[in-house]
Design a protein around this motif. Structure first.
Motif, PDB file in Angstrom:
ATOM      1  N   ASN A   1     -33.600 -24.700 -13.205  1.00 54.89           N
ATOM      2  CA  ASN A   1     -33.334 -23.400 -12.599  1.00 54.89           C
ATOM      3  C   ASN A   1     -32.040 -22.839 -13.162  1.00 54.89           C
ATOM      4  O   ASN A   1     -31.307 -23.535 -13.871  1.00 54.89           O
ATOM      5  N   ASN A   2     -31.762 -21.600 -12.860  1.00 57.95           N
ATOM      6  CA  ASN A   2     -30.529 -20.992 -13.352  1.00 57.95           C
ATOM      7  C   ASN A   2     -29.312 -21.819 -12.933  1.00 57.95           C
ATOM      8  O   ASN A   2     -29.116 -22.102 -11.758  1.00 57.95           O
ATOM      9  N   ALA A   3     -28.511 -22.228 -13.917  1.00 55.10           N
ATOM     10  CA  ALA A   3     -27.259 -22.965 -13.715  1.00 55.10           C
ATOM     11  C   ALA A   3     -27.454 -24.320 -13.049  1.00 55.10           C
ATOM     12  O   ALA A   3     -26.527 -24.872 -12.455  1.00 55.10           O
ATOM     13  N   SER A   4     -28.657 -24.908 -13.158  1.00 53.26           N
ATOM     14  CA  SER A   4     -28.908 -26.169 -12.476  1.00 53.26           C
ATOM     15  C   SER A   4     -28.520 -27.393 -13.292  1.00 53.26           C
ATOM     16  O   SER A   4     -28.616 -28.519 -12.805  1.00 53.26           O
ATOM     17  N   ALA A   5     -28.094 -27.197 -14.541  1.00 49.78           N
ATOM     18  CA  ALA A   5     -27.643 -28.307 -15.384  1.00 49.78           C
ATOM     19  C   ALA A   5     -26.192 -28.064 -15.771  1.00 49.78           C
ATOM     20  O   ALA A   5     -25.857 -27.034 -16.339  1.00 49.78           O
ATOM     21  N   SER A   6     -25.337 -29.017 -15.464  1.00 44.15           N
ATOM     22  CA  SER A   6     -23.927 -28.940 -15.839  1.00 44.15           C
ATOM     23  C   SER A   6     -23.611 -30.095 -16.778  1.00 44.15           C
ATOM     24  O   SER A   6     -24.003 -31.240 -16.512  1.00 44.15           O
ATOM     25  N   ILE A   7     -22.890 -29.800 -17.871  1.00 42.90           N
ATOM     26  CA  ILE A   7     -22.527 -30.817 -18.862  1.00 42.90           C
ATOM     27  C   ILE A   7     -21.079 -30.592 -19.279  1.00 42.90           C
ATOM     28  O   ILE A   7     -20.666 -29.456 -19.502  1.00 42.90           O
ATOM     29  N   GLY A   8     -20.321 -31.675 -19.430  1.00 42.89           N
ATOM     30  CA  GLY A   8     -18.963 -31.519 -19.920  1.00 42.89           C
ATOM     31  C   GLY A   8     -18.040 -32.630 -19.415  1.00 42.89           C
ATOM     32  O   GLY A   8     -18.491 -33.609 -18.834  1.00 42.89           O
ATOM     33  N   PRO A   9     -16.738 -32.503 -19.624  1.00 49.52           N
ATOM     34  CA  PRO A   9     -16.091 -31.311 -20.167  1.00 49.52           C
ATOM     35  C   PRO A   9     -16.256 -31.138 -21.673  1.00 49.52           C
ATOM     36  O   PRO A   9     -16.430 -30.040 -22.163  1.00 49.52           O
TER      37      PRO A   9
END
Length: 380
Positions: free
Chosen positions: A241-249
């Motif tokens: 979904n929109n913005a449902s995957a976060s990767i980083g920093p």
């Protein structure tokens, strides 16, 4: 915790450059962020495809953009300031599920509860311990795993989640399209239809088109327990979904000081802080993973499936929260405004704020926009 905790590592990432109206490839040197974008390697993808990504980054010419701390403080989406982006670009984002026995039990409970958090505690008490004891120390795909499968079928406890947890085939699914994942400091999105969900702290591998693991970073594989629990066929709706995957920093590239063995030993810490004063901490230990990272990569790429631009691969999590946040027996679920921090020694800290996916900034900068931007800057 600082966004990067070991400045001696070889780091590779991306930032938004206001003057370029687009992304730049960056590294860290002496606590400062350096732009190393070039015609040779205008993309993170290009560096990951090299024979020696870390060696290239160490020697690559660049110019200083500013200190790490000041750039890390800039709000994502503010196009007047340099700010961090998700460190990958053209690589599609894949994910592995049910790779830890303890979290596998929670997936079974979700399925048996049909996505209803009110039923989860009773089911957990009835079958959770039995399944967990049955599966302890079993190697996925082994004869012992097959014997456990037959025993659990006989007890009426077999599940599709157990199939991918201890069977021969890992669960590998598409988490996000190339360029759609968000980075450190950004908002992460929950589908508005979900009312039972949680963060998932994970290690994310950077893998080349040849299937070579070149580095690692952190990720939040936002999980909608009610939607997936109703039916595994809703996995796409639950995960992408929109913005449902976060990767980083940033991606820490493998070199003489940081290798895949460090990933295998990684200890992840999760902290959730709500606007209502609620706090929760969690942990995920890569030492307890049921399938080795190299095995998961081999099941993702090979003669059966190619990735010309490489890919990013979430490795799954041990974390599955069961403590109640509001009503007794309903466990944990997010509230808008929750701040989620995922950290691991040597990989830094990834922090995001939870919103509904309909309230997060829409994804508009796709592959065509990236290629146009790079062309206008004479980089391709």
């Amino acid at each position: 915790m600082a966004i990067i905790d070991d400045e001696n590592g070889v780091w590779l990432g991306r930032v938004f450059l206001p003057e370029a109206k687009g992304p730049a490839v960056v590294t860290l040197r002496g606590g400062a962020v350096y732009d190393i974008t070039s015609e040779v390697a205008p993309l993170v993808r290009d560096i990951c495809e090299m024979d020696d990504p870390a060696g290239y980054v160490i020697e690559a010419p660049g110019f200083r953009l500013g200190m790490l701390e000041e750039i890390a403080e800039a709000a994502p989406g503010d196009e007047s300031r340099i700010h961090f982006l998700c460190p990958s670009d053209l690589q599609p984002v894949k994910a592995c599920g049910v790779t830890f026995a303890r979290s596998m039990v929670e997936r079974v409970i979700e399925e048996k509860a049909a996505g209803d958090p009110g039923k989860a505690e009773a089911i957990r008490a009835r079958i959770g311990a039995a399944i967990g004891d049955s599966l302890k120390n079993i190697e996925a795909g082994s004869r012992a795993a097959e014997a456990a499968k037959q025993a659990l079928i006989g007890e009426g406890l077999w599940s599709q989640y157990l199939e991918v947890g201890i069977g021969p085939d890992a669960e590998v699914f598409s988490k996000a399209q190339a360029l759609s994942a968000v980075g450190p400091g950004a908002e992460v999105g929950l589908h508005p239809a979900s009312h039972w969900n949680n963060p998932e702290p994970e290690v994310v591998l950077a893998v080349s088109s040849a299937g070579r693991i070149v580095g690692a970073t952190l990720g939040n594989d936002v999980n909608l327990r009610d939607i997936e629990g109703r039916s595994a066929l809703l996995l796409g709706k639950a995960k992408d979904n929109n913005a449902s995957a976060s990767i980083g920093p940033m991606i820490r590239l493998f070199d003489g000081e940081f290798t895949l063995d460090d990933v295998r030993r990684a200890e992840l810490t999760l902290t959730v802080e709500g606007e209502d004063g609620y706090t929760m901490t969690g942990h995920s230990s890569m030492a307890e993973i049921s399938r080795d990272p190299e095995t998961l990569v081999r099941q993702t790429i090979g003669r059966h499936h190619q990735y010309p631009d490489g890919f990013m691969l979430y490795l799954g999590t041990l974390f599955a929260p069961t403590e109640d946040r509001d009503l007794p027996g309903e466990g944990f679920t997010h509230k808008p405004g929750d701040r989620v921090a995922i950290s691991a020694p040597g990989l830094g800290c990834l922090e995001n704020t939870v919103r509904l996916s309909t309230e997060c900034a829409p994804w508009t900068f796709g592959v065509r926009a990236l290629m146009t931007n790079l062309s206008e800057r004479d980089l391709i």
